[in-house]
Design a protein around this motif. Structure first.
Motif, mmCIF file in Angstrom:
data_model
loop_
_atom_site.group_PDB
_atom_site.id
_atom_site.type_symbol
_atom_site.label_atom_id
_atom_site.label_comp_id
_atom_site.label_asym_id
_atom_site.label_seq_id
_atom_site.Cartn_x
_atom_site.Cartn_y
_atom_site.Cartn_z
ATOM 1 N N THR A 158 -4.416 -2.754 -7.183
ATOM 2 C CA THR A 158 -5.027 -1.861 -8.157
ATOM 3 C C THR A 158 -4.053 -0.713 -8.350
ATOM 4 O OG1 THR A 158 -7.249 -2.437 -7.420
ATOM 5 C CG2 THR A 158 -7.016 -0.388 -8.658
ATOM 6 N N GLU A 176 0.811 -1.219 0.000
ATOM 7 C CA GLU A 176 0.000 0.000 0.000
ATOM 8 C C GLU A 176 0.843 1.266 0.000
ATOM 9 O OE1 GLU A 176 -2.350 -0.617 3.518
ATOM 10 O OE2 GLU A 176 -4.007 -1.530 2.391
ATOM 11 N N SER A 235 -7.098 2.421 -11.416
ATOM 12 C CA SER A 235 -7.868 3.450 -10.742
ATOM 13 C C SER A 235 -7.678 4.749 -11.506
ATOM 14 C CB SER A 235 -7.350 3.608 -9.311
ATOM 15 O OG SER A 235 -7.952 4.690 -8.685
ATOM 16 N N ASP A 289 4.090 4.154 -4.233
ATOM 17 C CA ASP A 289 3.439 5.184 -5.036
ATOM 18 C C ASP A 289 2.873 4.537 -6.298
ATOM 19 O OD1 ASP A 289 2.652 7.779 -5.869
ATOM 20 O OD2 ASP A 289 4.416 7.870 -7.165
ATOM 21 N N GLU A 310 -8.099 8.661 -11.437
ATOM 22 C CA GLU A 310 -8.308 9.801 -10.546
ATOM 23 C C GLU A 310 -8.954 10.933 -11.320
ATOM 24 O OE1 GLU A 310 -4.628 10.812 -8.716
ATOM 25 O OE2 GLU A 310 -4.442 8.883 -7.741
ATOM 26 N N THR A 342 -3.164 2.018 -5.564
ATOM 27 C CA THR A 342 -4.321 2.679 -4.964
ATOM 28 C C THR A 342 -5.092 1.756 -4.042
ATOM 29 O OG1 THR A 342 -5.716 2.154 -6.875
ATOM 30 C CG2 THR A 342 -4.543 4.277 -6.902
ATOM 31 N N ARG A 357 -2.747 2.995 -10.150
ATOM 32 C CA ARG A 357 -3.213 4.290 -10.652
ATOM 33 C C ARG A 357 -2.959 4.336 -12.160
ATOM 34 N NH1 ARG A 357 -0.619 7.767 -7.374
ATOM 35 N NH2 ARG A 357 1.156 7.915 -8.745
#
Length: 115
Positions: free
Chosen positions: A71, A26, A112, A29, A114, A32, A73
């Motif tokens: 998941t 988690e 994901s 960087d 954003e 997500t 980014r």
């Protein structure tokens, strides 16, 4: 996996190993979420939730085989993300338990977006 994992006299519960792997993943960087997205509605009858982390001990009992489902980014270079997750997990296991990982497989289960 059994109720306890033994390494050089250290006994660790499997959920402790899974927690270490999940938290390390988690913190990378571009990750997500760790674990598959929950499935709701009628589809939930036919499909189950994707696990977040699977940990098993190698046949010789010397190291761990790890699978982590993330998941990512959108826009991240996925090969770099996978390598960063592998390194983060390896570092966490080494620093916290002094345990080696024989394999760390990273599965990117979704993207994901954003806003």
């Amino acid at each position: 996996m059994s109720n306890r994992v033994e390494f050089d006299g250290l006994s660790v519960a499997p959920n402790v190993l899974e927690t270490i792997v999940r938290i390390a993943s988690e913190q990378v960087d571009g990750v997500t979420a760790v674990g598959g997205t929950p499935i709701t509605g009628a589809a939930a009858i036919f499909k189950s939730r994707i696990p977040s982390v699977e940990v098993s001990v190698t046949e010789k009992g010397e190291a761990l085989d790890i699978a982590v489902y993330v998941t990512a980014r959108y826009g991240m270079k996925l090969t770099d993300l996978g390598e960063a997750v592998q390194q983060a997990v390896l570092d966490a296991l080494s620093s916290q338990l002094g345990v080696e990982a024989a394999n760390i497989d990273v599965y990117i289960e979704g993207l994901s977006f954003e806003s």
